[in-house]
Design a protein around this motif. Structure first.
Motif, PDB file in Angstrom:
ATOM      1  N   PRO A   1       0.821  -1.225   0.000  1.00  0.00           N
ATOM      2  CA  PRO A   1       0.000   0.000   0.000  1.00  0.00           C
ATOM      3  C   PRO A   1       0.849   1.266   0.000  1.00  0.00           C
ATOM      4  O   PRO A   1       0.497   2.242  -0.662  1.00  0.00           O
ATOM      5  N   ASP A   2       1.962   1.256   0.710  1.00  0.00           N
ATOM      6  CA  ASP A   2       2.831   2.435   0.762  1.00  0.00           C
ATOM      7  C   ASP A   2       3.357   2.781  -0.623  1.00  0.00           C
ATOM      8  O   ASP A   2       3.366   3.941  -1.036  1.00  0.00           O
ATOM      9  N   CYS A   3       3.821   1.777  -1.329  1.00  0.00           N
ATOM     10  CA  CYS A   3       4.393   2.023  -2.647  1.00  0.00           C
ATOM     11  C   CYS A   3       3.312   2.440  -3.642  1.00  0.00           C
ATOM     12  O   CYS A   3       3.571   3.223  -4.550  1.00  0.00           O
ATOM     13  N   GLN A   4       2.101   1.905  -3.463  1.00  0.00           N
ATOM     14  CA  GLN A   4       0.991   2.339  -4.320  1.00  0.00           C
ATOM     15  C   GLN A   4       0.747   3.816  -4.114  1.00  0.00           C
ATOM     16  O   GLN A   4       0.534   4.581  -5.053  1.00  0.00           O
ATOM     17  N   GLU A   5       0.788   4.212  -2.850  1.00  0.00           N
ATOM     18  CA  GLU A   5       0.558   5.611  -2.493  1.00  0.00           C
ATOM     19  C   GLU A   5       1.662   6.485  -3.104  1.00  0.00           C
ATOM     20  O   GLU A   5       1.393   7.529  -3.693  1.00  0.00           O
ATOM     21  N   ASN A   6       2.896   6.018  -2.979  1.00  0.00           N
ATOM     22  CA  ASN A   6       4.022   6.763  -3.546  1.00  0.00           C
ATOM     23  C   ASN A   6       3.904   6.888  -5.057  1.00  0.00           C
ATOM     24  O   ASN A   6       4.165   7.945  -5.631  1.00  0.00           O
ATOM     25  N   ALA A   7       3.517   5.802  -5.677  1.00  0.00           N
ATOM     26  CA  ALA A   7       3.375   5.804  -7.134  1.00  0.00           C
ATOM     27  C   ALA A   7       2.295   6.787  -7.553  1.00  0.00           C
ATOM     28  O   ALA A   7       2.429   7.505  -8.548  1.00  0.00           O
ATOM     29  N   LYS A   8       1.227   6.818  -6.770  1.00  0.00           N
ATOM     30  CA  LYS A   8       0.120   7.721  -7.061  1.00  0.00           C
ATOM     31  C   LYS A   8       0.595   9.173  -6.983  1.00  0.00           C
ATOM     32  O   LYS A   8       0.291   9.998  -7.835  1.00  0.00           O
TER      33      LYS A   8
ATOM     34  N   LEU B   1       3.591  10.215  -7.299  1.00  0.00           N
ATOM     35  CA  LEU B   1       4.532  10.462  -8.387  1.00  0.00           C
ATOM     36  C   LEU B   1       3.779  10.836  -9.667  1.00  0.00           C
ATOM     37  O   LEU B   1       4.146  11.774 -10.375  1.00  0.00           O
ATOM     38  N   VAL B   2       2.708  10.095  -9.934  1.00  0.00           N
ATOM     39  CA  VAL B   2       1.913  10.353 -11.123  1.00  0.00           C
ATOM     40  C   VAL B   2       1.277  11.738 -11.028  1.00  0.00           C
ATOM     41  O   VAL B   2       1.264  12.508 -11.985  1.00  0.00           O
ATOM     42  N   GLU B   3       0.767  12.053  -9.828  1.00  0.00           N
ATOM     43  CA  GLU B   3       0.137  13.363  -9.630  1.00  0.00           C
ATOM     44  C   GLU B   3       1.150  14.474  -9.866  1.00  0.00           C
ATOM     45  O   GLU B   3       0.848  15.496 -10.452  1.00  0.00           O
ATOM     46  N   LYS B   4       2.344  14.249  -9.392  1.00  0.00           N
ATOM     47  CA  LYS B   4       3.392  15.237  -9.563  1.00  0.00           C
ATOM     48  C   LYS B   4       3.698  15.429 -11.047  1.00  0.00           C
ATOM     49  O   LYS B   4       3.866  16.536 -11.523  1.00  0.00           O
ATOM     50  N   GLN B   5       3.770  14.315 -11.759  1.00  0.00           N
ATOM     51  CA  GLN B   5       4.060  14.380 -13.193  1.00  0.00           C
ATOM     52  C   GLN B   5       2.960  15.114 -13.924  1.00  0.00           C
ATOM     53  O   GLN B   5       3.206  15.826 -14.886  1.00  0.00           O
TER      54      GLN B   5
END
Ligand SMILES: [Zn+2]
Length: 93
Positions: free
Chosen positions: A77-84, A86-90
């Motif tokens: 779940p943590d990495c999913q959150e981080n990935a999310k 990251l995408v938002e930032k992009q």
């Protein structure tokens, strides 16, 4: 029965057929994925956190299967959150 009603019925029948085909497809996909389960990693593919074999973990951890590459990824779940994030930032850029 009016023509309009009749057409609606045909449309509905077509939809049902499509739904059935989709369900079949999903089942085939699932079968394929089940065959991949022996390849399921025991840790998060990103941070290598242990995958707890609990019902809750099965609900929250994300499994990504690429049958054509015979590869399975597991994301905590943590990495999913981080990935999310990251995408938002992009998307902001
Ligand atoms: Zn992780």
């Amino acid at each position: 029965m009016t023509d309009k009603k009749h057409q609606k019925k045909i449309k509905r029948a077509k939809k049902k057929k499509k739904e059935k085909a989709q369900a079949q497809e999903a089942q085939n996909k699932l079968k394929k994925q089940m065959g991949m389960f022996d390849k399921l990693p025991e840790v998060c593919s990103t941070c290598e956190a242990d995958f707890p074999k609990t019902r809750e973990a099965h609900m929250t951890w994300r499994v990504v299967v690429k049958p054509e590459k015979e590869k399975v990824w597991l994301f905590c779940p943590d990495c999913q959150e981080n990935a999310k994030k990251l995408v938002e930032k992009q998307n902001e850029v």
